[in-house]
Design a protein around this motif. Structure first.
Motif, PDB file in Angstrom:
ATOM      1  N   ASP A 140       0.846  -1.196   0.000  1.00  0.00           N
ATOM      2  CA  ASP A 140       0.000   0.000   0.000  1.00  0.00           C
ATOM      3  C   ASP A 140       0.879   1.243   0.000  1.00  0.00           C
ATOM      4  O   ASP A 140       1.879   1.301   0.716  1.00  0.00           O
ATOM      5  CB  ASP A 140      -0.925   0.010   1.222  1.00  0.00           C
ATOM      6  N   LEU A 141       0.508   2.228  -0.822  1.00  0.00           N
ATOM      7  CA  LEU A 141       1.193   3.526  -0.874  1.00  0.00           C
ATOM      8  C   LEU A 141       0.146   4.616  -0.690  1.00  0.00           C
ATOM      9  O   LEU A 141      -0.849   4.671  -1.413  1.00  0.00           O
ATOM     10  CB  LEU A 141       1.913   3.722  -2.211  1.00  0.00           C
ATOM     11  N   ASP A 144       2.210  10.612  -2.699  1.00  0.00           N
ATOM     12  CA  ASP A 144       2.917  10.729  -3.978  1.00  0.00           C
ATOM     13  C   ASP A 144       3.700  12.037  -3.985  1.00  0.00           C
ATOM     14  O   ASP A 144       3.593  12.862  -3.058  1.00  0.00           O
ATOM     15  CB  ASP A 144       1.926  10.698  -5.141  1.00  0.00           C
ATOM     16  N   VAL A 145       4.482  12.234  -5.044  1.00  0.00           N
ATOM     17  CA  VAL A 145       5.354  13.410  -5.143  1.00  0.00           C
ATOM     18  C   VAL A 145       4.508  14.684  -5.118  1.00  0.00           C
ATOM     19  O   VAL A 145       3.484  14.797  -5.798  1.00  0.00           O
ATOM     20  CB  VAL A 145       6.189  13.343  -6.434  1.00  0.00           C
ATOM     21  N   GLY A 146       4.945  15.641  -4.311  1.00  0.00           N
ATOM     22  CA  GLY A 146       4.250  16.918  -4.205  1.00  0.00           C
ATOM     23  C   GLY A 146       3.243  16.992  -3.081  1.00  0.00           C
ATOM     24  O   GLY A 146       2.786  18.083  -2.736  1.00  0.00           O
ATOM     25  N   ASP A 147       2.886  15.836  -2.504  1.00  0.00           N
ATOM     26  CA  ASP A 147       1.908  15.841  -1.412  1.00  0.00           C
ATOM     27  C   ASP A 147       2.516  16.439  -0.153  1.00  0.00           C
ATOM     28  O   ASP A 147       3.685  16.214   0.166  1.00  0.00           O
ATOM     29  CB  ASP A 147       1.436  14.421  -1.117  1.00  0.00           C
ATOM     30  N   ARG A 148       1.689  17.178   0.552  1.00  0.00           N
ATOM     31  CA  ARG A 148       2.074  17.675   1.883  1.00  0.00           C
ATOM     32  C   ARG A 148       1.336  16.832   2.912  1.00  0.00           C
ATOM     33  O   ARG A 148       0.096  16.731   2.871  1.00  0.00           O
ATOM     34  CB  ARG A 148       1.753  19.149   2.042  1.00  0.00           C
ATOM     35  N   VAL A 149       2.072  16.247   3.827  1.00  0.00           N
ATOM     36  CA  VAL A 149       1.496  15.303   4.788  1.00  0.00           C
ATOM     37  C   VAL A 149       1.816  15.776   6.199  1.00  0.00           C
ATOM     38  O   VAL A 149       2.916  16.232   6.480  1.00  0.00           O
ATOM     39  CB  VAL A 149       2.047  13.883   4.555  1.00  0.00           C
ATOM     40  N   PRO A 150       0.845  15.653   7.112  1.00  0.00           N
ATOM     41  CA  PRO A 150       1.114  16.040   8.504  1.00  0.00           C
ATOM     42  C   PRO A 150       1.906  14.950   9.221  1.00  0.00           C
ATOM     43  O   PRO A 150       2.001  13.808   8.766  1.00  0.00           O
ATOM     44  CB  PRO A 150      -0.291  16.186   9.096  1.00  0.00           C
ATOM     45  N   LYS A 151       2.443  15.327  10.355  1.00  0.00           N
ATOM     46  CA  LYS A 151       3.197  14.364  11.166  1.00  0.00           C
ATOM     47  C   LYS A 151       2.296  13.200  11.573  1.00  0.00           C
ATOM     48  O   LYS A 151       1.173  13.390  12.018  1.00  0.00           O
ATOM     49  CB  LYS A 151       3.750  15.059  12.405  1.00  0.00           C
ATOM     50  N   GLY A 152       2.799  11.959  11.391  1.00  0.00           N
ATOM     51  CA  GLY A 152       2.047  10.770  11.752  1.00  0.00           C
ATOM     52  C   GLY A 152       1.184  10.206  10.644  1.00  0.00           C
ATOM     53  O   GLY A 152       0.621   9.109  10.797  1.00  0.00           O
ATOM     54  N   ALA A 153       1.054  10.904   9.525  1.00  0.00           N
ATOM     55  CA  ALA A 153       0.231  10.412   8.420  1.00  0.00           C
ATOM     56  C   ALA A 153       0.857   9.143   7.840  1.00  0.00           C
ATOM     57  O   ALA A 153       2.079   9.042   7.693  1.00  0.00           O
ATOM     58  CB  ALA A 153       0.093  11.472   7.347  1.00  0.00           C
ATOM     59  N   VAL A 154      -0.005   8.140   7.523  1.00  0.00           N
ATOM     60  CA  VAL A 154       0.481   6.872   6.975  1.00  0.00           C
ATOM     61  C   VAL A 154       0.887   7.079   5.519  1.00  0.00           C
ATOM     62  O   VAL A 154       0.093   7.548   4.693  1.00  0.00           O
ATOM     63  CB  VAL A 154      -0.593   5.783   7.092  1.00  0.00           C
ATOM     64  N   LEU A 155       2.115   6.693   5.211  1.00  0.00           N
ATOM     65  CA  LEU A 155       2.646   6.830   3.862  1.00  0.00           C
ATOM     66  C   LEU A 155       2.601   5.517   3.086  1.00  0.00           C
ATOM     67  O   LEU A 155       2.390   5.529   1.870  1.00  0.00           O
ATOM     68  CB  LEU A 155       4.089   7.341   3.913  1.00  0.00           C
ATOM     69  N   ALA A 156       2.832   4.379   3.781  1.00  0.00           N
ATOM     70  CA  ALA A 156       2.885   3.096   3.080  1.00  0.00           C
ATOM     71  C   ALA A 156       2.730   1.951   4.071  1.00  0.00           C
ATOM     72  O   ALA A 156       2.897   2.134   5.287  1.00  0.00           O
ATOM     73  CB  ALA A 156       4.203   2.959   2.317  1.00  0.00           C
ATOM     74  N   HIS A 157       2.413   0.740   3.556  1.00  0.00           N
ATOM     75  CA  HIS A 157       2.265  -0.472   4.363  1.00  0.00           C
ATOM     76  C   HIS A 157       3.030  -1.611   3.719  1.00  0.00           C
ATOM     77  O   HIS A 157       3.109  -1.722   2.487  1.00  0.00           O
ATOM     78  CB  HIS A 157       0.796  -0.884   4.473  1.00  0.00           C
ATOM     79  N   LEU A 158       3.564  -2.507   4.585  1.00  0.00           N
ATOM     80  CA  LEU A 158       4.123  -3.783   4.133  1.00  0.00           C
ATOM     81  C   LEU A 158       3.132  -4.902   4.458  1.00  0.00           C
ATOM     82  O   LEU A 158       2.267  -4.750   5.344  1.00  0.00           O
ATOM     83  CB  LEU A 158       5.454  -4.074   4.834  1.00  0.00           C
TER      84      LEU A 158
END
Length: 457
Positions: A140-141, A144-158
Motif C-alpha cells: 500500500d502507498l 505521492d510526489v508533491g503531497d504535503r502530509v502532517p506528522k504521523g500520516a500513513v505513507l505506506a504499508h508492508l
C-alpha cells in the motif's frame, strides 16, 4: 557690410584700377586665439583675393597664348583647395584644444547599499529519505510526489500477516504467564495451610511426649512434617517469583512483536512534503531501503556560493535579496541564516545559507538563484566607474576633476567596490571639486571644462 565683403563684391565685378584696395582686418583680438568665425572669414578673403589675381592674369595672357589658360586654372584650384584645408584645420584645432570640453561628473549619492553577489540553489535544511525498518513486500502507498502530509500520516504499508501471527502468539504467551502466576499464588496459599496444620500437630505431640502420653518417635515425626511444610511454603513462594518473571518476559516479547508489526507501517516523522517516491506497489524491500524522500517545507532556503575574496564581510543576520531563475523580475527578501565553517577547496568559495523572510508558496528544490547580500550601507558616497580611474591598484588611482571651470588630476583613495563596477572615493578630492566619470579625448590639465546638464545633483 564689412571690408571683407566689400572686397568680395568688387572682385566679382571685374578688374578696376580706380577702386580702393580693401584693408585686411587683424585676426584675433588682444592676442587671444582666433574664433572659428574669424578663421572662416580669413579663408574667404584669401580665396577671393586669389580669384582676383588669377582672373587678371588670365585676361592679360589670354591674348598672347590661349594654352596658358589651363595652367592658370589649375593653379587657381590648387590654391583655393589649400586655403580651404587650412581653414578646416584651424577650425579643428580650435575645437580640439581651445573650446571648453563638456564632461559628466559623479553626484553625491545617499544610502548606498554595498552588496556581495553569489549563485546558489534552493534547498531544504531538513530533508530525509524514509523507509521501513524491516524487510517485506510493499502492499500500500498513501502518498505521492508533491503531497504535503502532517506528522504521523500513513505513507505506506508492508504485508504484515506473518508478523500479526507472531503478535498473537506473544499475546497468548503473556496470558499463559499470567495464569501460571495465579497457580503459583494458589500453591503458596496451599503450602501455607499445610504448614500451619503441621505446626499445630507438632506442638501438640511435643506436649504429649513430655507427659509420656505419646511416643518419642511420634513426636519426631510431627516435627519433621512441620519442617517439610515450611519448605513447601518457601518453594511455592519461589514459584510465584518465577511466574512473575515469566509474565515480564512474555509481555516484553509481546511488545517487541507489536513494535515489529508497527514497523510494517511507514508514517511521516514531521509535517513534510514528498519530493520523491522511490518504490512502487509489489516491491520487495530490504530493511532500511528508502521509499520516499521528504523535506520540511518550513526549512527551505538558498545555499549560495560566495567567492572567498568577497565573503569576509558577510555576517549572520545580514539582509539579502534572492532572485529565483523562474521569477527573474522579482526580488525576494531574506537573511543570512548560516555560514558554513568549511569552504570549497577547489572553487575557493564559501557556502552561505540564506533563509527566506517568506518562503514562496510554489518553490522548486534545486532551482538556480542569485543572491545579493548587503554587507554595508553607506550614508553618502561619491562613486566613479572603473573606466574613469587611471592606474587602479591597491585601493587607489588617479581621476580627473573639475575645479573652478578647469580640468585637474588627483590621486585618490578608494573604498568599497559596487556590483556595477563603481568605486567609492574615500579621500584625495579637494573641497568643491567634482570627479569626472567619463574620460574623453582632448582632456589635459588646465583646459576649460563645463559640466554636462543633469550629470551632478
Amino acid at each position: 557690410m564689412t571690408a571683407e565683403f566689400n572686397l568680395a563684391a568688387g572682385l566679382s565685378s571685374g578688374p578696376s584700377r580706380g577702386r580702393p584696395r580693401a584693408r585686411a582686418e587683424p585676426i584675433g583680438v588682444g592676442g587671444r586665439a582666433p574664433s572659428g568665425w574669424q578663421v572662416i572669414k580669413f579663408a574667404a578673403i584669401a580665396l577671393l583675393t586669389q580669384v582676383k589675381v588669377g582672373r587678371s592674369a588670365t585676361i592679360i595672357k589670354h591674348s598672347r597664348h590661349r594654352l596658358s589658360e589651363g595652367g592658370t586654372l589649375k593653379r587657381l584650384i590648387g590654391t583655393g583647395a589649400l586655403v580651404a584645408v587650412i581653414a578646416v584645420l584651424a577650425v579643428g584645432v580650435w575645437g580640439a584644444f581651445l573650446r571648453p570640453v563638456t564632461v559628466k561628473v559623479a553626484p553625491v549619492v545617499r544610502d548606498v547599499p554595498v552588496q556581495v553577489f553569489g549563485l546558489g540553489t534552493v534547498e531544504a535544511r531538513v530533508a530525509s529519505k524514509v523507509g521501513f525498518k524491516v524487510a517485506g513486500v510493499l502492499v500500500d502507498l498513501g502518498a505521492d510526489v508533491g503531497d504535503r502530509v502532517p506528522k504521523g500520516a500513513v505513507l505506506a504499508h508492508l504485508d504484515d500477516r506473518e508478523q500479526s501471527a507472531r503478535v498473537a502468539r506473544a499475546q497468548a504467551a503473556s496470558q499463559q504467564a499470567e495464569a501460571n502466576l495465579q497457580r503459583a499464588l494458589a500453591n503458596v496459599q496451599k503450602a501455607g495451610a499445610n504448614f500451619a496444620n503441621a505446626k499445630t500437630i507438632n506442638e501438640r505431640r511435643q506436649k504429649l511426649v513430655q507427659s509420656a502420653t505419646t511416643s518419642v518417635e511420634t513426636a519426631e515425626t510431627a516435627r519433621t512434617a512441620q519442617d517439610a511444610a515450611a519448605a513447601d511454603v518457601s518453594l511455592a513462594t519461589s514459584d510465584v517469583a518465577v511466574a512473575r518473571a515469566a509474565i515480564g518476559d512474555a509481555k516484553a516479547q509481546w511488545q517487541q512483536e507489536t513494535a515489529t508489526l508497527d514497523f510494517h507501517t511507514l508514517a511521516a516523522p514531521y509535517d513534510a512534503m514528498v519530493t520523491a517516491r522511490l518504490k512502487e506497489l509489489g516491491s520487495a524491500l530490504g530493511a532500511g531501503e528508502p521509499v520516499f524522500t521528504l523535506i520540511d517545507p518550513k526549512t527551505v532556503w538558498v545555499l549560495a556560493f560566495i567567492d572567498e575574496s568577497k565573503a569576509g564581510e558577510i555576517k549572520v543576520g545580514e539582509l539579502a535579496e534572492i532572485v529565483l531563475r523562474s521569477r527573474a523580475g522579482q526580488r525576494v527578501t531574506g537573511r543570512v541564516a548560516r555560514i558554513e565553517p568549511e569552504s570549497d577547496r577547489v572553487n575557493e568559495e564559501r557556502r552561505v545559507e540564506i533563509a527566506f523572510d517568506a518562503i514562496p508558496a510554489n518553490f522548486n528544490l534545486g532551482e538556480q538563484a542569485e543572491v545579493y547580500i548587503t554587507t554595508v550601507r553607506l550614508p553618502q558616497a561619491v562613486l566613479v566607474p572603473e573606466a574613469a580611474i587611471i592606474g587602479l591598484g591597491r585601493n587607489q588611482g588617479t581621476v580627473w576633476t573639475v575645479e573652478n571651470g578647469a580640468l585637474q588630476q588627483h590621486v585618490v583613495t578608494l573604498g568599497h567596490r559596487l556590483l556595477d563596477g563603481r568605486f567609492e572615493i574615500t579621500g584625495g578630492v579637494p573641497a568643491g571639486a567634482s570627479v569626472v566619470t567619463e574620460r574623453g579625448g582632448g582632456m589635459r590639465v588646465g583646459r576649460s571644462a563645463k559640466i554636462a546638464d543633469g550629470s551632478a545633483k
